[in-house]
Design an enzyme around this catalytic site. Structure first.
Site, PDB file in Angstrom:
ATOM      1  N   ASP A 151      -3.192   2.630  -5.717  1.00  0.00           N
ATOM      2  CA  ASP A 151      -2.049   2.583  -4.794  1.00  0.00           C
ATOM      3  C   ASP A 151      -1.918   1.295  -3.992  1.00  0.00           C
ATOM      4  OD1 ASP A 151      -3.784   2.847  -2.589  1.00  0.00           O
ATOM      5  OD2 ASP A 151      -2.357   4.129  -1.554  1.00  0.00           O
ATOM      6  N   GLU A 152      -2.524   0.207  -4.478  1.00  0.00           N
ATOM      7  CA  GLU A 152      -2.449  -1.052  -3.750  1.00  0.00           C
ATOM      8  C   GLU A 152      -2.261  -2.225  -4.686  1.00  0.00           C
ATOM      9  OE1 GLU A 152      -5.619  -0.383  -0.314  1.00  0.00           O
ATOM     10  OE2 GLU A 152      -5.430  -2.488  -0.866  1.00  0.00           O
ATOM     11  N   ASP A 194       0.870  -1.185   0.000  1.00  0.00           N
ATOM     12  CA  ASP A 194       0.000   0.000   0.000  1.00  0.00           C
ATOM     13  C   ASP A 194       0.906   1.233   0.000  1.00  0.00           C
ATOM     14  OD1 ASP A 194      -1.647   2.171   0.684  1.00  0.00           O
ATOM     15  OD2 ASP A 194      -2.924   0.940   1.973  1.00  0.00           O
TER      16      ASP A 194
HETATM   17  P1  TTP Z   1      -5.332   5.170   0.817  1.00  0.00           P
HETATM   18  O1  TTP Z   1      -4.300   4.118   0.592  1.00  0.00           O
HETATM   19  O2  TTP Z   1      -6.542   4.838   1.604  1.00  0.00           O
HETATM   20  O3  TTP Z   1      -4.676   6.410   1.525  1.00  0.00           O
HETATM   21  P2  TTP Z   1      -3.249   7.030   1.396  1.00  0.00           P
HETATM   22  O4  TTP Z   1      -2.386   6.268   0.459  1.00  0.00           O
HETATM   23  O5  TTP Z   1      -3.416   8.465   1.103  1.00  0.00           O
HETATM   24  O6  TTP Z   1      -2.725   6.910   2.880  1.00  0.00           O
HETATM   25  P3  TTP Z   1      -2.070   5.688   3.649  1.00  0.00           P
HETATM   26  O7  TTP Z   1      -0.688   6.120   3.967  1.00  0.00           O
HETATM   27  O8  TTP Z   1      -2.934   5.537   4.858  1.00  0.00           O
HETATM   28  O9  TTP Z   1      -2.118   4.506   2.733  1.00  0.00           O
HETATM   29  O10 TTP Z   1      -5.818   5.778  -0.568  1.00  0.00           O
HETATM   30  C1  TTP Z   1      -4.989   5.917  -1.708  1.00  0.00           C
HETATM   31  C2  TTP Z   1      -5.278   7.197  -2.470  1.00  0.00           C
HETATM   32  O11 TTP Z   1      -6.650   7.253  -2.837  1.00  0.00           O
HETATM   33  C3  TTP Z   1      -5.027   8.456  -1.649  1.00  0.00           C
HETATM   34  O12 TTP Z   1      -3.702   8.911  -1.725  1.00  0.00           O
HETATM   35  C4  TTP Z   1      -6.012   9.437  -2.236  1.00  0.00           C
HETATM   36  C5  TTP Z   1      -7.152   8.584  -2.721  1.00  0.00           C
HETATM   37  N1  TTP Z   1      -8.292   8.672  -1.780  1.00  0.00           N
HETATM   38  C6  TTP Z   1      -9.308   9.598  -2.031  1.00  0.00           C
HETATM   39  O13 TTP Z   1      -9.260  10.318  -3.027  1.00  0.00           O
HETATM   40  N2  TTP Z   1     -10.339   9.700  -1.127  1.00  0.00           N
HETATM   41  C7  TTP Z   1     -10.431   8.923  -0.001  1.00  0.00           C
HETATM   42  O14 TTP Z   1     -11.393   9.043   0.790  1.00  0.00           O
HETATM   43  C8  TTP Z   1      -9.380   7.961   0.251  1.00  0.00           C
HETATM   44  C9  TTP Z   1      -9.410   7.099   1.481  1.00  0.00           C
HETATM   45  C10 TTP Z   1      -8.342   7.882  -0.664  1.00  0.00           C
HETATM   46 MG    MG Z   2      -2.066   4.193   0.565  1.00  0.00          MG
END
Ligand code: TTP
Ligand code: MG
Length: 366
Positions: free
Chosen positions: A112-113, A12
């Site tokens: 992003d996963e 992630d």
């Molecule tokens: P996530 O992996 O949930 O969040 P993240 O990568 O920003 O943070 P973390 O370090 O906790 O992994 O989501 C991936 C991307 O998706 C994030 O960068 C932006 C987008 N996103 C949105 O646009 N709206 C949302 O509500 C969420 C949760 C994510």
């Molecule tokens: Mg993330």
């Protein structure tokens, strides 16, 4: 499934959109970064898409209104940036391509996963998997400049929960014999598929932790949630999950386009042409064992201007008749909207998943 030990990683990318902004402008790193979707008319309407950890420290995270985010950060050094999806996608594509090369089987889920099945190359050894994960993190950080968190476990469920438990820039390895202990004290919301509503209903039953859930009478769970969900919840609470890592499909779309004998608006002639295109597309889809969710037409007008129209299906399909009917409807409504003659016409299908004849595991719907 083979008897060999399965090892799965979930990668992630850390605070992804905001980290991309730091990458192109390192001077922002010490500041609070808020990446937002500006939706409305006023300067401040919209929501936080994501934020870096500096901003999160001040209570600004995904989903918060930009109005409140500004308020919370008014006394700090903060920058507000609009989502630049194309740029993030380019970086994501580059990382995903790299990640894939460290896996036996690779499944991307979202921008992003990704899940990596590494059972073969690690020969089922968690020690080897840990070495591999460290190498992967080090090399991608060096080459692209982005950090991510990794969860390692014997299945997708455990890998996912593990990755969530140490962010950013973490690695969490949960060996099979430690799964129960690892999950026990976590709240049920950490299980994929248990959101606010479900956890509230579980809370009403006195179920708060994953351990509570694992001990709860399964028949009672069936009464409340139905058989399928109850079985999934019960198994998940024990860290059991048989979902395979599904190979991600490289194809983005399949399309065909053709020039008409002469410019026309005649529905019969247009459908004759699109039916040829549909037959060819359908063959391709079946050969590649795919199902699609989006169907579109591309129309090139007599003046060479290009138009398109598309429809997203409720379910993934590769049904010939449905494709035919949908294209016909699209052409019909296109003809109503436009008066010009048509020179070329095309059909396109996109948004694919693999067509697995066998029933999917319940958890893959979450
Ligand atoms: P996530 O992996 O949930 O969040 P993240 O990568 O920003 O943070 P973390 O370090 O906790 O992994 O989501 C991936 C991307 O998706 C994030 O960068 C932006 C987008 N996103 C949105 O646009 N709206 C949302 O509500 C969420 C949760 C994510
Ligand atoms: Mg993330």
């Amino acid at each position: 499934m083979s008897n060999k030990k399965q090892i799965v990683m979930l990668v992630d990318l850390d605070y992804f959109f905001a980290q991309c902004e730091e990458l192109r402008n390192p001077s922002l790193k010490e500041k609070a970064i808020v990446v937002g979707v500006y939706s409305g008319r006023t300067h401040e309407s919209g929501a936080v898409s994501t934020s870096n950890y500096v901003a999160r420290k001040h209570g600004v995270s995904s989903g918060l209104s930009l109005y409140l985010a500004k308020k919370k950060l008014e006394n700090y050094d903060a920058v507000f940036l609009p989502v630049d999806y194309e740029y993030y996608k380019r970086i994501s594509d580059e990382i995903m391509l790299d990640l894939k090369s460290y896996s036996d089987l690779f499944e991307q889920v979202g921008i992003d996963e990704a899940y990596l099945d590494v059972s073969v190359r690690t020969q089922g050894s968690f020690t080897e998997a840990l070495i591999l994960a460290k190498k992967m993190k080090r090399e991608i950080k060096k080459r692209i400049g982005i950090t991510f968190s990794v969860g390692i476990g014997s299945n997708k469920l455990v890998a996912k929960i593990a990755a969530d438990s140490n962010k950013p820039d973490g690695i969490t390895l949960v060996k099979t014999e430690r799964v129960k202990q690892f999950l026990a004290s976590l709240p049920v919301t950490r299980l994929p598929g248990i959101g606010k509503k479900t956890s509230q209903r579980m809370n009403d039953l006195g179920i708060k932790t994953i351990s509570d859930l694992s001990k709860y009478d399964i028949q009672k769970l069936v009464d409340v949630f139905g058989r399928n969900l109850a079985v999934y919840f019960h198994n998940a609470s024990l860290g059991l999950n048989r979902d395979a890592v599904h190979k991600t499909i490289d194809v983005e779309s399949i399309s065909r386009i053709s020039t008409l004998k002469e410019n026309t608006r005649d529905l019969i002639i247009l459908l004759e042409k699109t039916n040829e295109l549909i037959s060819s597309i359908h063959k391709d889809v079946i050969n590649k064992s795919l199902k699609f969710k989006r169907i579109g037409i591309i129309v090139i007008m007599a003046d060479l201007s290009i138009r398109s129209k598309s429809k997203t299906l409720v379910n993934y399909s590769n049904h010939f008749g449905l494709l035919e009917r949908t294209v016909q409807n699209l052409i019909n409504s296109f003809l109503v909207e436009s008066e010009m003659e048509i020179r070329r016409i095309g059909v396109k299908v996109s948004q694919f998943i693999p067509d697995e004849k066998k029933q999917k595991q319940l958890s893959s719907y979450f």
